[in-house]
Design a protein around this motif. Structure first.
Motif, mmCIF file in Angstrom:
data_model
loop_
_atom_site.group_PDB
_atom_site.id
_atom_site.type_symbol
_atom_site.label_atom_id
_atom_site.label_comp_id
_atom_site.label_asym_id
_atom_site.label_seq_id
_atom_site.Cartn_x
_atom_site.Cartn_y
_atom_site.Cartn_z
ATOM 1 N N ILE A 186 0.839 -1.198 0.000
ATOM 2 C CA ILE A 186 0.000 0.000 0.000
ATOM 3 C C ILE A 186 0.880 1.257 0.000
ATOM 4 O O ILE A 186 2.041 1.204 0.387
ATOM 5 N N PRO A 187 0.341 2.400 -0.455
ATOM 6 C CA PRO A 187 1.121 3.640 -0.406
ATOM 7 C C PRO A 187 1.495 3.994 1.034
ATOM 8 O O PRO A 187 0.664 3.889 1.942
ATOM 9 N N LEU A 188 2.725 4.400 1.231
ATOM 10 C CA LEU A 188 3.214 4.740 2.566
ATOM 11 C C LEU A 188 3.666 6.202 2.601
ATOM 12 O O LEU A 188 4.207 6.711 1.613
ATOM 13 N N PRO A 189 3.504 6.864 3.734
ATOM 14 C CA PRO A 189 3.730 8.321 3.801
ATOM 15 C C PRO A 189 5.171 8.720 4.136
ATOM 16 O O PRO A 189 5.397 9.565 4.992
ATOM 17 N N PHE A 190 6.153 8.116 3.446
ATOM 18 C CA PHE A 190 7.553 8.386 3.772
ATOM 19 C C PHE A 190 8.302 9.092 2.637
ATOM 20 O O PHE A 190 9.528 9.121 2.616
ATOM 21 N N GLY A 191 7.562 9.655 1.691
ATOM 22 C CA GLY A 191 8.194 10.229 0.513
ATOM 23 C C GLY A 191 9.110 11.401 0.788
ATOM 24 O O GLY A 191 9.979 11.720 -0.025
ATOM 25 N N CYS A 192 8.938 12.075 1.943
ATOM 26 C CA CYS A 192 9.781 13.233 2.270
ATOM 27 C C CYS A 192 10.960 12.855 3.168
ATOM 28 O O CYS A 192 11.748 13.731 3.550
ATOM 29 N N THR A 234 15.344 6.818 5.380
ATOM 30 C CA THR A 234 14.118 6.037 5.610
ATOM 31 C C THR A 234 13.455 5.701 4.285
ATOM 32 O O THR A 234 12.989 4.577 4.069
ATOM 33 N N TYR A 235 13.417 6.671 3.388
ATOM 34 C CA TYR A 235 12.853 6.460 2.042
ATOM 35 C C TYR A 235 13.571 5.326 1.324
ATOM 36 O O TYR A 235 12.940 4.431 0.745
ATOM 37 N N GLU A 236 14.916 5.344 1.360
ATOM 38 C CA GLU A 236 15.695 4.294 0.694
ATOM 39 C C GLU A 236 15.498 2.936 1.356
ATOM 40 O O GLU A 236 15.430 1.900 0.687
ATOM 41 N N MET A 237 15.406 2.925 2.673
ATOM 42 C CA MET A 237 15.210 1.671 3.394
ATOM 43 C C MET A 237 13.902 1.004 2.980
ATOM 44 O O MET A 237 13.847 -0.207 2.756
ATOM 45 N N PRO A 253 4.425 12.058 -0.344
ATOM 46 C CA PRO A 253 5.272 13.134 0.202
ATOM 47 C C PRO A 253 4.632 13.908 1.345
ATOM 48 O O PRO A 253 4.376 15.108 1.250
ATOM 49 N N VAL A 254 4.357 13.220 2.452
ATOM 50 C CA VAL A 254 3.823 13.893 3.640
ATOM 51 C C VAL A 254 4.966 14.659 4.306
ATOM 52 O O VAL A 254 5.998 14.068 4.641
ATOM 53 N N PRO A 255 4.835 15.968 4.505
ATOM 54 C CA PRO A 255 5.935 16.774 5.047
ATOM 55 C C PRO A 255 6.385 16.298 6.429
ATOM 56 O O PRO A 255 5.566 15.850 7.247
ATOM 57 N N VAL A 256 7.673 16.419 6.682
ATOM 58 C CA VAL A 256 8.236 15.988 7.950
ATOM 59 C C VAL A 256 7.609 16.751 9.117
ATOM 60 O O VAL A 256 7.387 16.186 10.200
#
Length: 319
Positions: A186-192, A234-237, A253-256
């Motif tokens: 599923i889509p995960l909110p770690f894009g940023c 985290t994104y790469e992991m 891309p949920v902002p940090v």
């Protein structure tokens, strides 16, 4: 003969697999012996227990057992319990090891001795001043100081190894939770989360370093940091996990700042800091002193971990 403490644990079990065939004694707090080919001693690691029988004939101790870090520990005085197991218990074992004629004591410490986070691009080193920020890290730090002091003139060499986050087949806790989330596709909110860096270590790389230290003359009375030597955001992991699991990866891309605000509101800032912050280690001292390099790549480690995770789900009927 080698005594391994924490023999039934994640690290201890993998270590036994690696050095099977050698003369080994096993010690664990659990009643059941998962490795029935070797002598087993059921003991707690504390300031009181007698380890004479387990230490008899041993020339090396690999001390993996510990009271581990627990998020949101609810006991009344956690520092006292950490100190009893990780500091006083370790020193009790070490003193008895000296009396038994043990020549090398390998202590599995923690990167938490260095601190909870590092500045991006400025990794922790083995010579940094101790900067523990929680009870678990403090208990390990105190054990390190006392062990090195105890070793002076004792005839027993001490080796201290500080792992970063350890992963591998059968891993539990946060790594397993994240892998389970990624496995859903599923889509995960770690894009940023692209601007942090974290050092990880596969259990096989950690075991390889421990085995190297058993007989290496340059390991005596040294402190070694260990990682896969491949830091990731985290994104790469998450991307590496998804690839290993054969899943697509969509990271929103949920902002940090949204995470940091939520962390404050729900009193989970420590969890957010682990997702967004950096914790890097410099293992050049380890590599140069021992002529060692991690034999397993991060990609290989993730693949092996994912295969075990998927097999476990299949066996449980949840795949």
């Amino acid at each position: 003969m080698i005594l391994i403490t924490g023999a039934n644990g994640f690290l201890g079990s993998r270590l036994i697999e690696r050095i099977q065939g050698k003369d080994i004694n096993l010690l664990d707090r659990g009643v059941d012996n998962k490795h029935r080919h070797y002598p087993f001693f059921q003991c707690e690691i504390n300031s009181r227990d007698d380890y004479a029988q387990a230490l008899a004939g041993c020339n090396a101790v690999i001390h993996c057992a510990a009271r581990v870090h627990i998020m949101d520990d609810k006991v009344e005085n956690p520092l006292e319990l950490y100190r009893e197991a990780n500091t006083a218990g370790t020193i009790n074992l070490a003193k008895q090891a000296i009396a038994a004629g043990v020549k090398k004591f390998i202590f599995i410490s923690s990167i938490k001795v260095n601190g909870e986070s590092s500045q991006l691009g400025i990794p922790f080193t083995s010579s940094d001043v101790h900067a523990s920020q929680d009870d678990y890290g403090l208990s390990k730090s105190e054990a390190e100081f006392q062990l090195l002091d105890l070793a002076k003139g004792s005839g027993m060499d001490v080796v201290i190894i500080r792992p970063t986050l350890v992963y591998g087949p059968g891993v539990k806790a946060n790594f397993a939770s994240l892998m389970n989330l990624v496995s859903k596709g599923i889509p995960l909110p770690f894009g940023c989360f692209k601007n942090n860096k974290r050092s990880l270590v596969s259990v096989d790389n950690l075991v390889d370093l421990i085995v190297t230290c058993i007989d290496h003359p340059n390991a005596a009375n040294e402190v070694f940091l260990v990682s896969d030597d491949h830091d990731v955001s985290t994104y790469e992991m998450v991307r590496h996990m998804a690839k290993a699991l054969g899943k697509p990866t969509w990271q929103l891309p949920v902002p940090v700042w949204c995470y940091k605000l939520a962390g404050k509101v729900f009193n989970k800032s420590d969890v957010v800091d682990r997702l967004t912050g950096s914790l890097q280690v410099d293992i050049s001292h380890t590599k140069e002193t021992l002529g060692w390099a991690p034999p397993q790549s991060l990609q290989e480690g993730f693949k092996q971990t994912a295969e075990a995770f998927l097999q476990s789900k299949k066996n449980s009927g949840k795949a």
